[in-house]
Scaffold this active site. Structure first.
Site, PDB file in Angstrom:
ATOM      1  N   GLY A 231      25.318  95.854  -9.739  1.00  0.00           N
ATOM      2  CA  GLY A 231      24.998  96.477 -11.020  1.00  0.00           C
ATOM      3  C   GLY A 231      26.217  96.581 -11.908  1.00  0.00           C
ATOM      4  O   GLY A 231      27.149  95.776 -11.816  1.00  0.00           O
ATOM      5  N   SER A 232      26.223  97.586 -12.743  1.00  0.00           N
ATOM      6  CA  SER A 232      27.256  97.701 -13.777  1.00  0.00           C
ATOM      7  C   SER A 232      28.580  98.199 -13.206  1.00  0.00           C
ATOM      8  O   SER A 232      28.622  98.876 -12.174  1.00  0.00           O
ATOM      9  CB  SER A 232      26.796  98.657 -14.876  1.00  0.00           C
ATOM     10  OG  SER A 232      26.796  99.997 -14.401  1.00  0.00           O
ATOM     11  N   VAL A 235      28.713 102.203 -13.073  1.00  0.00           N
ATOM     12  CA  VAL A 235      28.068 102.799 -11.906  1.00  0.00           C
ATOM     13  C   VAL A 235      28.829 102.433 -10.635  1.00  0.00           C
ATOM     14  O   VAL A 235      28.991 103.249  -9.724  1.00  0.00           O
ATOM     15  CB  VAL A 235      26.601 102.361 -11.819  1.00  0.00           C
ATOM     16  CG1 VAL A 235      25.947 102.914 -10.558  1.00  0.00           C
ATOM     17  CG2 VAL A 235      25.832 102.827 -13.053  1.00  0.00           C
ATOM     18  N   GLY A 236      29.325 101.197 -10.571  1.00  0.00           N
ATOM     19  CA  GLY A 236      30.081 100.758  -9.405  1.00  0.00           C
ATOM     20  C   GLY A 236      31.321 101.596  -9.168  1.00  0.00           C
ATOM     21  O   GLY A 236      31.662 101.910  -8.017  1.00  0.00           O
ATOM     22  N   GLU A 253      29.114  94.286  -6.161  1.00  0.00           N
ATOM     23  CA  GLU A 253      29.010  93.091  -6.992  1.00  0.00           C
ATOM     24  C   GLU A 253      28.686  93.586  -8.387  1.00  0.00           C
ATOM     25  O   GLU A 253      27.553  93.974  -8.689  1.00  0.00           O
ATOM     26  CB  GLU A 253      27.915  92.163  -6.440  1.00  0.00           C
ATOM     27  CG  GLU A 253      28.026  90.734  -6.946  1.00  0.00           C
ATOM     28  CD  GLU A 253      27.391  90.557  -8.309  1.00  0.00           C
ATOM     29  OE1 GLU A 253      28.170  90.484  -9.293  1.00  0.00           O
ATOM     30  OE2 GLU A 253      26.172  90.507  -8.401  1.00  0.00           O
ATOM     31  N   CYS A 287      25.144  88.423 -14.234  1.00  0.00           N
ATOM     32  CA  CYS A 287      26.578  88.689 -14.282  1.00  0.00           C
ATOM     33  C   CYS A 287      27.398  87.406 -14.207  1.00  0.00           C
ATOM     34  O   CYS A 287      28.571  87.401 -14.579  1.00  0.00           O
ATOM     35  CB  CYS A 287      26.968  89.618 -13.132  1.00  0.00           C
ATOM     36  SG  CYS A 287      26.424  89.010 -11.511  1.00  0.00           S
TER      37      CYS A 287
END
Length: 485
Positions: A231-232, A235-236, A253, A287
């Site tokens: 995800g983003s 958030v990561g 990722e 991505c």
């Protein structure tokens, strides 16, 4: 739509359940707005129940003969093949992907399952030399235990399977939290495949919920030892910090701002086709997409003319129409956000060589050029069909531009000299880079992941074994050790 209603449930300890939350996640078709299903959210209580079920089931699963685990994976692979068309239809309805993109995702997930079949029976230990006489060193690879998987909306069936399949093959249990926009393709579908494949109850659980309901319960829960997230970057970063505080391992990722570079000796027609695919596959919502397209000034005019002509010819609209190349972005919020960033870039001096129309959630393909070198758009992830075209003077400048950003996920270079391309690629700070091809690549045997803000850790092949196992050293003294006291 009974298919969606059947699978849009929590799946915990082998049971299909309704969440106990006080609100519903509504699953919409992003093209026509049709309501596919409503899912009552799971609460922290259901998250706890899922993790506890996984913990109990994993202890027995870890001791199961690897050939038995392999048999379950083989059945899951067979079922996926038998239901390929049904899965593709779900991808079109839930995600707005065109048919070729849906078929590609099903095929790639099948290859991931095929690799997991092999992983189940690969060697799980080594003998190593020892310093002392009469000593034997054994190094075992053991399952980590329980893996928490948080998947993204853009390729949810594949992305979730890249963690679920190897984790199960290696003796772990899994709890999946699919993205709100993909609760069926990224969650229920996978649970149903493994249920029908005979996976014992509790080893795979799906909780459909949101942080607004459960906070950090999915990450902070004491049971999972690995959190795999796609995800983003924002958030990561939060997941990484939260997990680190509990000494959990993470596989992240995250986002990308990949570049496709066209050197002066490239096959221009081939580079145009590669750039078109790299930027506009699945509406640019990946991505790996080539947000930045860098072209040597010596061939920039030729490339630009051909590229813009091809972009203008892309057909937009209904993803079920076989002539459609670009369907809807995932929701109205994303369509509005894309219009905002394009409007801002043009206001700041960029030129729109082509700007597509926005109809509902269908955002027409857009090509911008003339962005200032310090434009924020050149340094951020753009999840939509917006290409940023830039000219450069020579390889040194190209390398500098590609590396000048926070991300390092993927990229590509086009040149008539393959070894020149390899030398160029080796200078790029990126987890993946491709010569004379698109930026959107995946292979079940090859480590997949990024550098810098694009993430931590790798998946696929041996990298997945690293991600979902731990090493235990056991030494054996066959004689008698001499101790100083």
């Amino acid at each position: 739509m009974s298919f969606f209603h059947e699978l849009a449930h929590q799946y915990i300890d082998g049971e299909w359940l309704t969440g106990s939350g006080s609100w519903d996640i509504i699953d919409f078709n992003p093209y026509n707005g049709e309501k596919l299903a409503a899912v009552t959210v799971a609460t922290a209580l259901e998250v706890d129940r899922a993790y506890r079920a996984a913990e109990r089931a994993q202890q027995e699963w870890a001791g199961v003969n690897p050939y038995e685990r392999r048999a379950v994976l083989e059945r899951a692979l067979r079922i996926t093949g038998e239901r390929a068309e049904e899965i593709a239809e779900a991808i079109i309805d839930e995600l707005g992907g065109i048919r070729s993109r849906a078929a590609h995702e099903v095929g790639a997930a099948s290859e991931t399952l095929r690799e997991a079949v092999r992983q189940a029976v690969r060697p799980t230990g080594r003998l190593l030399p020892a310093v002392g006489d009469g000593r034997e060193n054994r190094l075992y690879r053991l399952p980590v235990g329980v893996v928490g998987v948080i998947s993204a909306f853009n390729f949810p069936f594949l992305v979730a399977m890249k963690s679920v399949a190897p984790a199960l093959a290696l003796g772990n249990a899994v709890v999946v939290k699919p993205h709100q926009n993909a609760p069926v393709v990224g969650g229920g579908l996978i649970a149903k495949i493994f249920e029908d494949a005979g996976l014992p109850a509790g080893l795979l659980n799906v909780v459909i919920t949101d942080s607004a309901e459960i906070g950090d319960a999915f990450i902070e829960h004491p049971v999972p030892r690995v959190i795999s997230f796609s995800g983003s970057e924002r958030v990561g970063r939060h997941i990484a910090a939260t997990a680190a505080g509990a000494f959990k391992r993470t596989v992240l990722e995250l986002g990308g701002n990949s570049a496709l570079v066209v050197l002066a000796d490239a096959d221009i027609d081939h580079a145009v086709r590669a750039a078109l695919f790299s930027r506009f596959v699945y509406q640019g919502q990946t991505c790996l997409a080539a947000t930045r397209i860098l072209v040597d000034r010596a061939v920039a005019a030729e490339f630009t003319e051909k590229f813009v002509t091809e972009v203008a010819a892309l057909r937009t609209g209904d993803p079920r129409d076989p002539e459609t190349s670009i369907g809807p972005v995932i929701n109205a919020f994303q369509a509005d956000a894309l219009n905002t960033v394009v409007d801002r870039a043009i206001a700041d001096g960029a030129t729109a060589l082509h700007r597509g129309r926005t109809v509902g959630n269908v955002f027409g393909p857009t090509v911008l050029t003339g962005l200032a070198e310090d434009s924020p758009l050149l340094r951020q992830e753009v999840l939509g069909p917006v290409a940023l075209l830039m000219a450069f003077d020579g390889e040194e400048e190209a390398v500098r531009i590609v590396n000048d950003g926070p991300y390092g996920l993927s990229g590509a270079v086009h040149t008539g000299d393959v070894e020149r391309g390899v030398r160029f690629a080796r200078r790029i700070d990126s987890g993946m880079f491709h010569v004379n091809d698109s930026t959107v690549q995946d292979d079940p045997l090859v480590a997949f992941g990024g550098e810098k803000a694009s993430g931590i850790g790798r998946l696929n092949g041996e990298a997945a074994v690293e991600a979902f196992t731990t090493q235990r050293w056991m030494s054996i003294q066959h004689g008698r050790s001499l101790f100083p006291y």
